[in-house]
Design a protein around this motif. Structure first.
Motif, PDB file in Angstrom:
ATOM      1  N   LEU A  40     -26.581  -1.537 -14.877  1.00 16.64           N
ATOM      2  CA  LEU A  40     -25.515  -1.446 -13.875  1.00 16.64           C
ATOM      3  C   LEU A  40     -24.274  -0.804 -14.476  1.00 16.64           C
ATOM      4  O   LEU A  40     -23.663   0.068 -13.861  1.00 16.64           O
ATOM      5  N   ARG A  41     -23.914  -1.187 -15.673  1.00 17.08           N
ATOM      6  CA  ARG A  41     -22.744  -0.601 -16.329  1.00 17.08           C
ATOM      7  C   ARG A  41     -22.952   0.888 -16.605  1.00 17.08           C
ATOM      8  O   ARG A  41     -22.029   1.686 -16.454  1.00 17.08           O
ATOM      9  N   ILE A  42     -24.145   1.262 -16.985  1.00 17.30           N
ATOM     10  CA  ILE A  42     -24.436   2.680 -17.214  1.00 17.30           C
ATOM     11  C   ILE A  42     -24.345   3.444 -15.900  1.00 17.30           C
ATOM     12  O   ILE A  42     -23.733   4.516 -15.832  1.00 17.30           O
ATOM     13  N   TYR A  43     -24.944   2.914 -14.845  1.00 16.44           N
ATOM     14  CA  TYR A  43     -24.902   3.535 -13.521  1.00 16.44           C
ATOM     15  C   TYR A  43     -23.460   3.753 -13.066  1.00 16.44           C
ATOM     16  O   TYR A  43     -23.076   4.847 -12.648  1.00 16.44           O
ATOM     17  N   GLY A  45     -20.798   3.697 -14.960  1.00 18.59           N
ATOM     18  CA  GLY A  45     -20.123   4.567 -15.913  1.00 18.59           C
ATOM     19  C   GLY A  45     -20.341   6.034 -15.590  1.00 18.59           C
ATOM     20  O   GLY A  45     -19.414   6.857 -15.716  1.00 18.59           O
ATOM     21  N   LEU A  46     -21.542   6.379 -15.159  1.00 24.86           N
ATOM     22  CA  LEU A  46     -21.808   7.758 -14.761  1.00 24.86           C
ATOM     23  C   LEU A  46     -20.983   8.145 -13.537  1.00 24.86           C
ATOM     24  O   LEU A  46     -20.449   9.255 -13.455  1.00 24.86           O
ATOM     25  N   VAL A  49     -17.325   8.768 -14.577  1.00 24.26           N
ATOM     26  CA  VAL A  49     -17.087  10.104 -15.134  1.00 24.26           C
ATOM     27  C   VAL A  49     -16.916  11.127 -14.015  1.00 24.26           C
ATOM     28  O   VAL A  49     -15.971  11.928 -14.023  1.00 24.26           O
ATOM     29  N   ALA A  50     -17.805  11.093 -13.034  1.00 26.85           N
ATOM     30  CA  ALA A  50     -17.710  12.035 -11.912  1.00 26.85           C
ATOM     31  C   ALA A  50     -16.437  11.803 -11.105  1.00 26.85           C
ATOM     32  O   ALA A  50     -15.754  12.760 -10.725  1.00 26.85           O
ATOM     33  N   ALA A  51     -16.111  10.547 -10.853  1.00 26.68           N
ATOM     34  CA  ALA A  51     -14.913  10.235 -10.067  1.00 26.68           C
ATOM     35  C   ALA A  51     -13.644  10.650 -10.798  1.00 26.68           C
ATOM     36  O   ALA A  51     -12.689  11.104 -10.173  1.00 26.68           O
ATOM     37  N   THR A  52     -13.642  10.512 -12.115  1.00 22.58           N
ATOM     38  CA  THR A  52     -12.473  10.914 -12.898  1.00 22.58           C
ATOM     39  C   THR A  52     -12.208  12.402 -12.726  1.00 22.58           C
ATOM     40  O   THR A  52     -11.056  12.827 -12.633  1.00 22.58           O
ATOM     41  N   GLN A  53     -13.263  13.186 -12.657  1.00 21.96           N
ATOM     42  CA  GLN A  53     -13.108  14.623 -12.441  1.00 21.96           C
ATOM     43  C   GLN A  53     -12.622  14.916 -11.027  1.00 21.96           C
ATOM     44  O   GLN A  53     -11.743  15.753 -10.829  1.00 21.96           O
ATOM     45  N   ARG A  66     -11.474   0.256 -10.965  1.00 26.76           N
ATOM     46  CA  ARG A  66     -12.216   0.380  -9.711  1.00 26.76           C
ATOM     47  C   ARG A  66     -13.723   0.435  -9.943  1.00 26.76           C
ATOM     48  O   ARG A  66     -14.493  -0.168  -9.198  1.00 26.76           O
ATOM     49  N   PHE A  67     -14.145   1.141 -10.965  1.00 36.55           N
ATOM     50  CA  PHE A  67     -15.570   1.308 -11.198  1.00 36.55           C
ATOM     51  C   PHE A  67     -16.184   0.280 -12.128  1.00 36.55           C
ATOM     52  O   PHE A  67     -17.326  -0.116 -11.934  1.00 36.55           O
ATOM     53  N   LEU A  68     -15.454  -0.151 -13.129  1.00 36.82           N
ATOM     54  CA  LEU A  68     -16.026  -1.076 -14.104  1.00 36.82           C
ATOM     55  C   LEU A  68     -15.263  -2.387 -14.251  1.00 36.82           C
ATOM     56  O   LEU A  68     -15.832  -3.394 -14.659  1.00 36.82           O
ATOM     57  N   GLY A  69     -13.987  -2.392 -13.926  1.00 38.65           N
ATOM     58  CA  GLY A  69     -13.158  -3.572 -14.131  1.00 38.65           C
ATOM     59  C   GLY A  69     -13.603  -4.801 -13.360  1.00 38.65           C
ATOM     60  O   GLY A  69     -13.420  -5.918 -13.797  1.00 38.65           O
TER      61      GLY A  69
END
Length: 72
Positions: A40-43, A45-46, A49-53, A66-69
């Protein structure tokens, strides 16, 4: 397949228009990955990365929360 997928590049939920992952999708993800929290964390995390861009205007710490916290 969940109806609560992300609408890109805004990263809003297509079902409820809340920031993705919305509360409904978070609950679904916890259930789907109940036996594999690392996956789940890997999913997420991917997606992070896309959202950061896509959301280069957003503060990095806010996007991370928002994504991992919420997994803490």
């Amino acid at each position: 397949m969940s109806a609560h997928g992300p609408v890109l590049p805004l990263w809003l939920c297509e079902a409820c228009e809340r920031p993705w992952p919305c509360p409904t999708r978070r609950a679904e993800l916890l259930g789907e990955y109940a036996t594999s929290p690392v996956a789940l964390r890997i999913y997420l995390g991917l997606h992070l990365v896309a959202a950061t861009q896509d959301m280069s205007w957003a503060p990095a710490d806010a996007v991370h929360r928002r994504f991992l916290g919420w997994l803490a």
